[in-house]
Scaffold this active site. Structure first.
Site, PDB file in Angstrom:
ATOM      1  N   ARG A  38      12.699  -1.960 -10.308  1.00  0.00           N
ATOM      2  CA  ARG A  38      11.235  -2.025 -10.195  1.00  0.00           C
ATOM      3  C   ARG A  38      10.596  -1.920 -11.566  1.00  0.00           C
ATOM      4  NH1 ARG A  38       9.773  -0.289  -5.107  1.00  0.00           N
ATOM      5  NH2 ARG A  38       7.887  -1.473  -5.551  1.00  0.00           N
ATOM      6  N   LYS A  53       3.554   6.309   4.399  1.00  0.00           N
ATOM      7  CA  LYS A  53       2.852   5.040   4.219  1.00  0.00           C
ATOM      8  C   LYS A  53       2.653   4.323   5.544  1.00  0.00           C
ATOM      9  CE  LYS A  53       5.318   4.536  -0.158  1.00  0.00           C
ATOM     10  NZ  LYS A  53       6.277   3.731  -0.919  1.00  0.00           N
ATOM     11  N   PRO A 103       0.811  -1.181   0.000  1.00  0.00           N
ATOM     12  CA  PRO A 103       0.000   0.000   0.000  1.00  0.00           C
ATOM     13  C   PRO A 103       0.862   1.254   0.000  1.00  0.00           C
ATOM     14  CG  PRO A 103      -0.828  -1.598   1.543  1.00  0.00           C
ATOM     15  CD  PRO A 103       0.307  -2.210   0.823  1.00  0.00           C
ATOM     16  N   GLU A 104       0.494   2.174  -0.829  1.00  0.00           N
ATOM     17  CA  GLU A 104       1.155   3.480  -0.880  1.00  0.00           C
ATOM     18  C   GLU A 104       0.265   4.480  -0.148  1.00  0.00           C
ATOM     19  OE1 GLU A 104       2.426   4.284  -4.949  1.00  0.00           O
ATOM     20  OE2 GLU A 104       2.242   2.175  -5.437  1.00  0.00           O
TER      21      GLU A 104
END
Length: 299
Positions: free
Chosen positions: A289, A54, A2-3
């Site tokens: 990424r 976050k 989750p961001e």
DNA sequence: TGCCCCCTGCAG
DNA sequence: CTGCAGGGGGCA
């Protein structure tokens, strides 16, 4: 993980349920997920649910705070009551909003809590429970006193909150220029530059800005910094608006999935047509990424 | 600054 | 089977 938008979504959904409740017991199903002495949270009342970047924070009485970092696969799920199977239909029939429409929000979630990935359980004074689930065990729950909070290395390293007053394109530019030679998208993931942006929203922000994620920050023009600034804010706000991104694990405190990925321009859309120009979206690797972009819209 | 690592499970 | 996944810390 989750961001920012996902953690904010959890914060808002959890806040509605737990303010004023008292933590009666904490169960550590995976002790390494918990840092600090859980006994210090016992009998403490929940005053506030906050978010820093976050990180989710549950403020308790006597200056204790539970910090929760969900990393890649964490979930925070509130259940009014655990109930036996036979009670479930009764509960969902009586109170609307309690039913988990469509059954289980993600494939790997068992119907009942706790499940295989439950690491910590908080039992509250009205019989409700908060479940900290984390399949990959990267996340953590930390019980910390406000004194120690000020000394917390991680919290102190965080850059500005992008959705708060005082964040400007000039600040963004200054912070991005800390690493002049790295690709702009990689820098957006650096939490000391701006806090809360992760891989999904970094890709989306670059798209909205019309900026190629591979461009070195030193090569960006002021016009591009300004567009990036707006792109960051717009993508994060949209993320919150649609209740976050549910690629695999994410659900809010009520177990509901987020819809943002239906509205994403590039993330997860490789080989699909760009929503603006029709060109096929590319997927490359930057800083290890996955990175999605449109080579026509982003230059 | 760029790997490799933490860990688990899923898709290809 | 290999590679990949919303994160971030530690190492050279």
């Amino acid at each position: 993980m989750p961001e920012l938008p996902e953690v904010e979504t959890i914060r808002r959904s959890l806040e509605k349920r737990v303010i004023g409740r008292v933590i009666e017991e904490i169960y550590l199903l995976n002790p390494t997920s918990f840092h600090g002495d859980p006994l210090h949270a016992r009998s403490q009342k929940i005053l506030k649910v906050i978010r820093k970047a976050k990180v989710l924070g549950i403020e308790l009485t006597q200056d204790f705070t539970l910090l929760i970092h969900l990393k890649m696969s964490g979930q925070v799920i509130f259940k009014k009551q655990v109930g036996k199977v036979s009670d479930v239909s009764k509960v969902s029939g009586v109170s609307k909003g309690e039913s988990f429409i469509g059954g289980h929000p993600t494939k790997d979630m068992a119907g009942e809590m706790p499940n295989k990935s439950t690491r910590v359980i908080f039992r509250l004074d009205d019989g409700s429970q908060i479940f900290f689930n984390d399949q990959r065990k990267f996340g953590w729950v930390k019980l910390i006193h406000s004194e120690d909070m000020k000394l917390n290395k991680f919290l102190n390293s965080l850059g500005p909150e992008p959705l708060e007053e005082g964040f400007t394109w000039e600040i963004l530019k200054k912070n991005l220029l800390k690493h002049k030679k790295s690709p702009v998208k990689v820098n957006l993931l650096d939490q000391s530059v701006v806090s809360g942006i992760g891989n999904i929203y970094a890709c989306e922000a670059c798209f909205l800005a019309g900026v190629d994620p591979r461009i070195k920050v030193a090569d960006l023009t002021d016009a591009q910094f300004k567009k990036l600034y707006s792109g960051i804010i717009e993508s994060l706000k949209n993320g919150i608006k649609y209740g976050g991104s549910s690629k695999t694990h994410f659900v809010d405190a009520e177990g509901k999935k987020g819809l943002f990925l239906d509205y994403a321009f590039v993330y997860g859309r490789d080989k699909k047509p760009c929503k603006k120009c029709g060109t096929l979206i590319e997927k490359i690797k930057l800083g290890g990424r996955g990175t999605f972009f449109c080579q026509v819209c982003q230059r």
